[in-house]
Design a protein around this motif. Sequence first.
Motif, PDB file in Angstrom:
ATOM      1  N   ALA A  11       0.835  -1.207   0.000  1.00  0.00           N
ATOM      2  CA  ALA A  11       0.000   0.000   0.000  1.00  0.00           C
ATOM      3  C   ALA A  11       0.868   1.254   0.000  1.00  0.00           C
ATOM      4  CB  ALA A  11      -0.916  -0.014   1.217  1.00  0.00           C
ATOM      5  N   HIS A  12       0.227   2.384  -0.241  1.00  0.00           N
ATOM      6  CA  HIS A  12       0.913   3.681  -0.207  1.00  0.00           C
ATOM      7  C   HIS A  12       0.179   4.614   0.740  1.00  0.00           C
ATOM      8  CE1 HIS A  12       3.724   2.681  -3.344  1.00  0.00           C
ATOM      9  NE2 HIS A  12       2.724   2.151  -4.021  1.00  0.00           N
ATOM     10  N   CYS A  13       0.937   5.488   1.354  1.00  0.00           N
ATOM     11  CA  CYS A  13       0.374   6.449   2.294  1.00  0.00           C
ATOM     12  C   CYS A  13      -0.474   7.490   1.566  1.00  0.00           C
ATOM     13  CB  CYS A  13       1.492   7.160   3.056  1.00  0.00           C
ATOM     14  SG  CYS A  13       2.424   6.075   4.148  1.00  0.00           S
ATOM     15  N   SER A  14      -1.478   7.966   2.266  1.00  0.00           N
ATOM     16  CA  SER A  14      -2.319   9.052   1.772  1.00  0.00           C
ATOM     17  C   SER A  14      -2.627   9.973   2.949  1.00  0.00           C
ATOM     18  CB  SER A  14      -3.607   8.507   1.155  1.00  0.00           C
ATOM     19  OG  SER A  14      -4.352   7.811   2.133  1.00  0.00           O
ATOM     20  N   HIS A  15      -3.064  11.175   2.651  1.00  0.00           N
ATOM     21  CA  HIS A  15      -3.360  12.132   3.723  1.00  0.00           C
ATOM     22  C   HIS A  15      -4.435  11.560   4.641  1.00  0.00           C
ATOM     23  CE1 HIS A  15      -3.698  15.872   5.820  1.00  0.00           C
ATOM     24  NE2 HIS A  15      -5.001  15.889   5.608  1.00  0.00           N
ATOM     25  N   GLN A  16      -4.178  11.594   5.936  1.00  0.00           N
ATOM     26  CA  GLN A  16      -5.101  11.056   6.937  1.00  0.00           C
ATOM     27  C   GLN A  16      -5.483  12.152   7.925  1.00  0.00           C
ATOM     28  OE1 GLN A  16      -6.157   7.700   6.934  1.00  0.00           O
ATOM     29  NE2 GLN A  16      -5.098   7.683   4.965  1.00  0.00           N
ATOM     30  N   GLN A  36       5.693  -2.262  18.819  1.00  0.00           N
ATOM     31  CA  GLN A  36       4.881  -2.085  20.015  1.00  0.00           C
ATOM     32  C   GLN A  36       4.433  -0.635  20.107  1.00  0.00           C
ATOM     33  OE1 GLN A  36       7.600  -3.247  23.060  1.00  0.00           O
ATOM     34  NE2 GLN A  36       8.762  -1.367  22.962  1.00  0.00           N
ATOM     35  N   LEU A  37       3.524  -0.387  21.007  1.00  0.00           N
ATOM     36  CA  LEU A  37       3.108   0.983  21.274  1.00  0.00           C
ATOM     37  C   LEU A  37       4.018   1.561  22.348  1.00  0.00           C
ATOM     38  CD1 LEU A  37      -0.775   0.711  21.272  1.00  0.00           C
ATOM     39  CD2 LEU A  37       0.751   1.422  19.415  1.00  0.00           C
ATOM     40  N   ASP A  38       4.517   2.755  22.103  1.00  0.00           N
ATOM     41  CA  ASP A  38       5.393   3.436  23.040  1.00  0.00           C
ATOM     42  C   ASP A  38       4.930   4.885  23.127  1.00  0.00           C
ATOM     43  OD1 ASP A  38       7.411   4.507  24.590  1.00  0.00           O
ATOM     44  OD2 ASP A  38       9.022   4.066  23.182  1.00  0.00           O
ATOM     45  N   ASP A  39       4.239   5.203  24.197  1.00  0.00           N
ATOM     46  CA  ASP A  39       3.724   6.558  24.421  1.00  0.00           C
ATOM     47  C   ASP A  39       2.875   7.032  23.233  1.00  0.00           C
ATOM     48  OD1 ASP A  39       3.348   8.847  25.974  1.00  0.00           O
ATOM     49  OD2 ASP A  39       5.143   9.825  25.164  1.00  0.00           O
ATOM     50  N   GLY A  40       2.015   6.139  22.752  1.00  0.00           N
ATOM     51  CA  GLY A  40       1.108   6.468  21.661  1.00  0.00           C
ATOM     52  C   GLY A  40       1.706   6.385  20.276  1.00  0.00           C
ATOM     53  N   LYS A  41       2.963   5.970  20.186  1.00  0.00           N
ATOM     54  CA  LYS A  41       3.625   5.840  18.890  1.00  0.00           C
ATOM     55  C   LYS A  41       3.888   4.368  18.585  1.00  0.00           C
ATOM     56  CE  LYS A  41       5.799  10.345  19.151  1.00  0.00           C
ATOM     57  NZ  LYS A  41       7.010  11.119  18.937  1.00  0.00           N
ATOM     58  N   HIS A  88       0.860  13.149  12.586  1.00  0.00           N
ATOM     59  CA  HIS A  88       0.580  14.451  13.198  1.00  0.00           C
ATOM     60  C   HIS A  88      -0.743  15.055  12.751  1.00  0.00           C
ATOM     61  CE1 HIS A  88       4.602  14.358  14.815  1.00  0.00           C
ATOM     62  NE2 HIS A  88       5.055  14.072  13.616  1.00  0.00           N
ATOM     63  N   SER A  89      -1.220  14.682  11.564  1.00  0.00           N
ATOM     64  CA  SER A  89      -2.415  15.326  10.995  1.00  0.00           C
ATOM     65  C   SER A  89      -3.737  14.760  11.522  1.00  0.00           C
ATOM     66  CB  SER A  89      -2.397  15.226   9.474  1.00  0.00           C
ATOM     67  OG  SER A  89      -2.397  13.870   9.065  1.00  0.00           O
ATOM     68  N   GLY A  96      -1.739  10.955  16.590  1.00  0.00           N
ATOM     69  CA  GLY A  96      -2.249   9.620  16.885  1.00  0.00           C
ATOM     70  C   GLY A  96      -1.727   8.675  15.818  1.00  0.00           C
ATOM     71  N   LEU A  97      -2.290   7.497  15.755  1.00  0.00           N
ATOM     72  CA  LEU A  97      -1.867   6.517  14.757  1.00  0.00           C
ATOM     73  C   LEU A  97      -2.875   6.452  13.619  1.00  0.00           C
ATOM     74  CD1 LEU A  97      -0.528   3.604  16.985  1.00  0.00           C
ATOM     75  CD2 LEU A  97       0.765   5.394  15.804  1.00  0.00           C
ATOM     76  N   SER A  98      -2.333   6.302  12.407  1.00  0.00           N
ATOM     77  CA  SER A  98      -3.158   6.117  11.219  1.00  0.00           C
ATOM     78  C   SER A  98      -2.636   4.904  10.465  1.00  0.00           C
ATOM     79  CB  SER A  98      -3.112   7.357  10.312  1.00  0.00           C
ATOM     80  OG  SER A  98      -1.888   7.405   9.595  1.00  0.00           O
ATOM     81  N   ILE A  99      -3.337   4.531   9.439  1.00  0.00           N
ATOM     82  CA  ILE A  99      -2.903   3.410   8.595  1.00  0.00           C
ATOM     83  C   ILE A  99      -1.521   3.680   8.009  1.00  0.00           C
ATOM     84  CG2 ILE A  99      -4.052   4.238   6.494  1.00  0.00           C
ATOM     85  CD1 ILE A  99      -3.776   0.569   7.687  1.00  0.00           C
TER      86      ILE A  99
END
Length: 117
Positions: A11-16, A36-41, A88-89, A96-99
Amino acid sequence: MSLSISELAAAHCSHQTDAMSDADIASHLALLAGWQLDDGKLARRFDFKDYYQTLAFVNAIAWVIHAEDHHPELVVSYNRCSVKFDTHSVNQGRGGLSINDFICAAKIDALFAQRAH
């Protein structure tokens, strides 16, 4: 909806603008060994034999993240590189996290799997 690891890597990234739900994060995280998740990342540490291998990997990552226009936090030392993704967007600019984070993580895992031992 969870994608397979091969679908993520292709897949390719797109604006989220919307963060993933906790359930979506958990299902995608289950696909990525070592992440893993580390402080929301979304985070993973990659270990190498020496500085040359570490920098070669960082340069390969740079090519991928530039092409995807999705840039992680990198911490580079002699024989390891830590990678942390977030978007960041999303969440009205609060992050937060996005695809996109999972897409890039899958691509980086593919690079790591192909490295010369």
